[in-house]
Design a protein around this motif. Structure first.
Motif, PDB file in Angstrom:
ATOM      1  N   GLY A  62       0.815  -1.207   0.000  1.00 40.06           N
ATOM      2  CA  GLY A  62       0.000   0.000   0.000  1.00 40.06           C
ATOM      3  C   GLY A  62       0.849   1.258   0.000  1.00 40.06           C
ATOM      4  O   GLY A  62       0.568   2.217  -0.730  1.00 40.06           O
ATOM      5  N   ASP A  63       1.908   1.252   0.802  1.00 40.53           N
ATOM      6  CA  ASP A  63       2.792   2.415   0.853  1.00 40.53           C
ATOM      7  C   ASP A  63       3.565   2.588  -0.448  1.00 40.53           C
ATOM      8  O   ASP A  63       3.801   3.713  -0.883  1.00 40.53           O
ATOM      9  CB  ASP A  63       3.752   2.291   2.040  1.00 40.53           C
ATOM     10  N   LEU A  64       3.934   1.498  -1.085  1.00 46.94           N
ATOM     11  CA  LEU A  64       4.635   1.593  -2.365  1.00 46.94           C
ATOM     12  C   LEU A  64       3.710   2.129  -3.462  1.00 46.94           C
ATOM     13  O   LEU A  64       4.135   2.926  -4.304  1.00 46.94           O
ATOM     14  CB  LEU A  64       5.211   0.233  -2.763  1.00 46.94           C
ATOM     15  N   VAL A  65       2.459   1.707  -3.434  1.00 49.76           N
ATOM     16  CA  VAL A  65       1.498   2.189  -4.435  1.00 49.76           C
ATOM     17  C   VAL A  65       1.255   3.682  -4.270  1.00 49.76           C
ATOM     18  O   VAL A  65       1.283   4.438  -5.244  1.00 49.76           O
ATOM     19  CB  VAL A  65       0.167   1.394  -4.338  1.00 49.76           C
ATOM     20  N   THR A  66       1.036   4.129  -3.032  1.00 49.88           N
ATOM     21  CA  THR A  66       0.790   5.561  -2.814  1.00 49.88           C
ATOM     22  C   THR A  66       2.057   6.378  -3.079  1.00 49.88           C
ATOM     23  O   THR A  66       1.964   7.516  -3.537  1.00 49.88           O
ATOM     24  CB  THR A  66       0.238   5.850  -1.411  1.00 49.88           C
ATOM     25  N   ALA A  92      11.377  14.508  -1.154  1.00 51.49           N
ATOM     26  CA  ALA A  92      11.579  14.311   0.283  1.00 51.49           C
ATOM     27  C   ALA A  92      10.236  14.186   1.002  1.00 51.49           C
ATOM     28  O   ALA A  92      10.102  13.362   1.922  1.00 51.49           O
ATOM     29  CB  ALA A  92      12.391  15.463   0.863  1.00 51.49           C
ATOM     30  N   ASN A  93       9.240  14.971   0.599  1.00 48.16           N
ATOM     31  CA  ASN A  93       7.904  14.854   1.197  1.00 48.16           C
ATOM     32  C   ASN A  93       7.360  13.439   1.019  1.00 48.16           C
ATOM     33  O   ASN A  93       6.823  12.844   1.951  1.00 48.16           O
ATOM     34  CB  ASN A  93       6.936  15.864   0.582  1.00 48.16           C
ATOM     35  N   ILE A  94       7.523  12.909  -0.173  1.00 56.41           N
ATOM     36  CA  ILE A  94       7.042  11.547  -0.446  1.00 56.41           C
ATOM     37  C   ILE A  94       7.874  10.523   0.325  1.00 56.41           C
ATOM     38  O   ILE A  94       7.342   9.552   0.863  1.00 56.41           O
ATOM     39  CB  ILE A  94       7.060  11.245  -1.952  1.00 56.41           C
ATOM     40  N   THR A  98       6.406   7.860   2.916  1.00 57.47           N
ATOM     41  CA  THR A  98       6.573   6.425   2.676  1.00 57.47           C
ATOM     42  C   THR A  98       7.303   5.743   3.839  1.00 57.47           C
ATOM     43  O   THR A  98       6.892   4.673   4.285  1.00 57.47           O
ATOM     44  CB  THR A  98       7.344   6.185   1.363  1.00 57.47           C
ATOM     45  N   ALA A  99       8.362   6.379   4.335  1.00 56.46           N
ATOM     46  CA  ALA A  99       9.148   5.774   5.413  1.00 56.46           C
ATOM     47  C   ALA A  99       8.339   5.638   6.701  1.00 56.46           C
ATOM     48  O   ALA A  99       8.284   4.564   7.302  1.00 56.46           O
ATOM     49  CB  ALA A  99      10.407   6.599   5.667  1.00 56.46           C
ATOM     50  N   ILE A 100       7.690   6.720   7.117  1.00 52.35           N
ATOM     51  CA  ILE A 100       6.898   6.668   8.351  1.00 52.35           C
ATOM     52  C   ILE A 100       5.617   5.866   8.108  1.00 52.35           C
ATOM     53  O   ILE A 100       5.157   5.130   8.982  1.00 52.35           O
ATOM     54  CB  ILE A 100       6.543   8.081   8.858  1.00 52.35           C
ATOM     55  N   PHE A 110      -0.120   8.752  10.868  1.00 49.89           N
ATOM     56  CA  PHE A 110       0.765   9.785  10.319  1.00 49.89           C
ATOM     57  C   PHE A 110       0.254  10.285   8.970  1.00 49.89           C
ATOM     58  O   PHE A 110       0.379  11.470   8.656  1.00 49.89           O
ATOM     59  CB  PHE A 110       2.184   9.224  10.198  1.00 49.89           C
ATOM     60  N   ASP A 111      -0.332   9.390   8.175  1.00 44.75           N
ATOM     61  CA  ASP A 111      -0.866   9.776   6.863  1.00 44.75           C
ATOM     62  C   ASP A 111      -1.962  10.833   6.971  1.00 44.75           C
ATOM     63  O   ASP A 111      -2.171  11.613   6.043  1.00 44.75           O
ATOM     64  CB  ASP A 111      -1.411   8.548   6.116  1.00 44.75           C
ATOM     65  N   LEU A 112      -2.679  10.840   8.088  1.00 43.75           N
ATOM     66  CA  LEU A 112      -3.728  11.851   8.273  1.00 43.75           C
ATOM     67  C   LEU A 112      -3.142  13.225   8.587  1.00 43.75           C
ATOM     68  O   LEU A 112      -3.789  14.241   8.364  1.00 43.75           O
ATOM     69  CB  LEU A 112      -4.674  11.439   9.401  1.00 43.75           C
TER      70      LEU A 112
END
Length: 140
Positions: A62-66, A92-94, A98-100, A110-112
């Motif tokens: 899911g994180d890789l897709v986003t 860097a934002n992405i 992705t990392a967190i 964190f995504d929210l």
């Protein structure tokens, strides 16, 4: 979480043309940001969320897709002729998202908060307003 027919119609109405001109790029990036960050609202609150938060529940994939969808926004910025510094900031934002976001549960919360695509949209809008002022949209 299924999308209602009304929500789908509203999203489909906002899908932009596929041109390469700055107007089309702006519309396309704004539509993608809305889908990824603000397509839905948490029931009983006014907190928006999007597919970035929903797809993030699928571990790793899911994180890789986003991240790939966010990278598309950076690619559009590159096609607009944005500076390397702006593209590095957007990447860097992405990367942070992705990392967190890869951390179970913490990453989903964190995504929210860390809306990398919204941050990147602001960078693109600032570039467009400066270099392509005809693309400005009066938001009210």
């Amino acid at each position: 979480m299924p999308i209602s027919q009304e929500q789908f119609a509203r999203i489909a109405k906002d899908l932009p043309a596929m041109g390469n001109d700055p107007h089309a790029v702006r519309a396309r990036v704004e539509a993608l940001e809305k889908i990824l960050e603000r397509a839905f609202v948490i029931p009983g609150t006014k907190i928006p969320f999007g597919l970035d938060s929903v797809i993030g529940f699928v571990p790793v994939l899911g994180d890789l897709v986003t991240a790939a969808m966010g990278a598309y926004i950076v690619w559009e910025g590159r096609n607009l002729g944005m500076s390397k510094w702006q593209l590095i900031r957007m990447s860097a934002n992405i990367g942070v998202d992705t990392a967190i976001g890869a951390i179970p549960f913490v990453g989903d919360a964190f995504d929210l908060v860390w809306r990398s695509n919204s941050r990147n949209l602001r960078i693109i809008k600032k570039h467009l307003d400066k270099h392509h002022p005809a693309t400005r949209i009066i938001e009210g």
